[in-house]
Design an enzyme around this catalytic site. Structure first.
Site, PDB file in Angstrom:
ATOM      1  N   SER A 123       0.316   5.592  -8.027  1.00  0.00           N
ATOM      2  CA  SER A 123       0.134   4.289  -7.393  1.00  0.00           C
ATOM      3  C   SER A 123       1.365   3.433  -7.627  1.00  0.00           C
ATOM      4  CB  SER A 123      -1.100   3.577  -7.968  1.00  0.00           C
ATOM      5  OG  SER A 123      -2.278   4.297  -7.714  1.00  0.00           O
ATOM      6  N   SER A 148      -2.427   7.818  -3.823  1.00  0.00           N
ATOM      7  CA  SER A 148      -1.539   6.740  -4.256  1.00  0.00           C
ATOM      8  C   SER A 148      -2.098   5.400  -3.812  1.00  0.00           C
ATOM      9  CB  SER A 148      -0.133   6.934  -3.670  1.00  0.00           C
ATOM     10  OG  SER A 148       0.760   5.967  -4.160  1.00  0.00           O
ATOM     11  N   ASP A 198      -1.412   1.805  -3.199  1.00  0.00           N
ATOM     12  CA  ASP A 198      -0.212   1.002  -2.977  1.00  0.00           C
ATOM     13  C   ASP A 198      -0.614  -0.406  -2.549  1.00  0.00           C
ATOM     14  OD1 ASP A 198       1.464   3.316  -3.414  1.00  0.00           O
ATOM     15  OD2 ASP A 198       0.825   3.998  -1.442  1.00  0.00           O
TER      16      ASP A 198
END
Length: 369
Positions: A248, A286, A288
């Protein structure tokens, strides 16, 4: 061992010392988020035994009572595989009323409680009965015994209490103590840009917590093609690519430009877009997120019920700020990698990107010094 604002390893350069200078805009005096006047950063680094490598990073938009003088803010989500507590109210009301705290995934609850308690204790908040704590995270469970939940309320309060203006420590500190980026040691990074026109000058500052991956690119050079971390080289095929891409990234964007929540969300979006310049593949795993706020005093929201006069930058004037956040985010990521150091924890060692080999690779492509 718990340290406050522990400095990065001496001898590790920032990007500009290697000739890496994304874009064309000038940087602020510190090339940090704290170039935006009034913004303060505090960090607590937690290193205990062989398994605890974690911490807390706090960003305060100004030094006053954040609840009584809320700043305009917004959140942009690139991929929502993450736990950004408080984001729904920020996007609904367009304000931020607490310190912005970054930590590890399983410590978000602890950090929320700590931020709420800290807010309630501030002078002038005796009648406050609702606090929207804004807490983001990345998962540092490779290098850190994340299930041990070693971050305490005192750690969070400590990061907030000692937040200051001035230089910001980078690399394996604070919330970046146990993070990994592109298979290399990641961490905290920061950068800034100054936008000038004949009538004004605005500063945009960025701070990142890098724990994501993909195929690393620095200053346009495909680092991933010729320089791979040992941890990734030992694996092959789809498993290696998937593991290196997951993770992340949290991005905090500050500006003194008078932007409302709508344009701050647009600014935050460009911070997430900027990760593509570094080689992010925005994988399924991930998370974000970008948080953006303005420090302009005329835009602060107080308890006053009467209409208030505000200064707003026209939308036709925000494009240079978009360029600024793209450049600053890219450089902040670079700084997080370059300032990081080899870290061993939880039975694993993650190497920092080797400066000499990186410099040689940049030179091969006609970049750097």
């Amino acid at each position: 061992m718990t340290t406050l604002n522990s400095a990065s390893m001496a001898g590790r350069p920032r990007a500009r010392e290697l000739g890496i200078a994304p874009g064309t805009l000038p940087v602020g005096p510190l090339n940090a988020i704290t170039d935006v006047a009034g913004v303060r950063v505090g960090q607590v680094t937690i290193v205990e035994g062989d398994t605890v490598r974690t911490g807390v990073t706090a960003v305060l938009p100004h030094g006053g009572n954040l609840f009584q003088e809320k700043v305009p803010g917004a959140v942009f989500v690139g991929n929502a595989f993450g736990k950004l507590a408080g984001s729904t109210q920020v996007n609904e009301l367009g304000t931020i009323e607490s310190p912005i705290v970054l930590t590890n995934t399983l410590s978000v609850g602890t950090a929320v409680e700590a931020v709420v308690r800290w807010t309630l204790e501030q002078p002038g908040n005796a009648s406050v009965r609702s606090v929207n704590a804004l807490v983001g995270e990345t998962n540092d469970g490779t290098l850190n015994d994340i299930r041990g939940m070693y971050v305490t309320r005192e750690h969070v309060a400590g990061a907030i209490a000692q937040a200051r203006s001035g230089p910001v420590d980078e690399g394996a500190v604070g919330a970046g103590t146990g993070t990994i980026a592109f298979g290399w040691k990641g961490g905290i990074g920061t950068s800034s840009r100054v936008v000038r026109d004949p009538a004004s000058a605005w500063t945009v500052g960025v701070l990142v917590q890098t724990n994501y991956g993909g195929r690393l690119v620095i200053d346009g050079v495909p680092i991933w093609k010729e320089l791979a971390p040992e941890s990734r080289s030992a694996r092959r095929g789809a498993d290696a690519n998937r593991t290196a891409a997951d993770g992340s990234c949290m991005v905090v964007v500050a500006t003194d430009a008078p932007l409302d929540a709508r344009d701050l969300k647009r600014l935050a979006a460009r911070a997430i877009y900027a990760l593509a310049r570094t080689g992010s593949t925005y994988s399924n795993g991930s998370g974000d997120f970008a948080i953006a706020f303005s420090t302009d005093p005329s835009l602060r929201v107080t308890g006053e019920a009467a209409p208030q006069s505000r200064t707003l930058l026209p939308t036709d004037s925000v494009s240079p700020l978009f360029e600024a956040v793209l450049e600053a985010t890219e450089e902040a990521v670079d700084n997080s990698l370059l300032q990081a150091t080899d870290t061993t924890g939880n039975g694993r060692t993650i190497r920092a990107i080797p400066i000499d080999r990186l410099a040689a690779l940049l030179k091969k492509y006609g970049r750097g010094r």
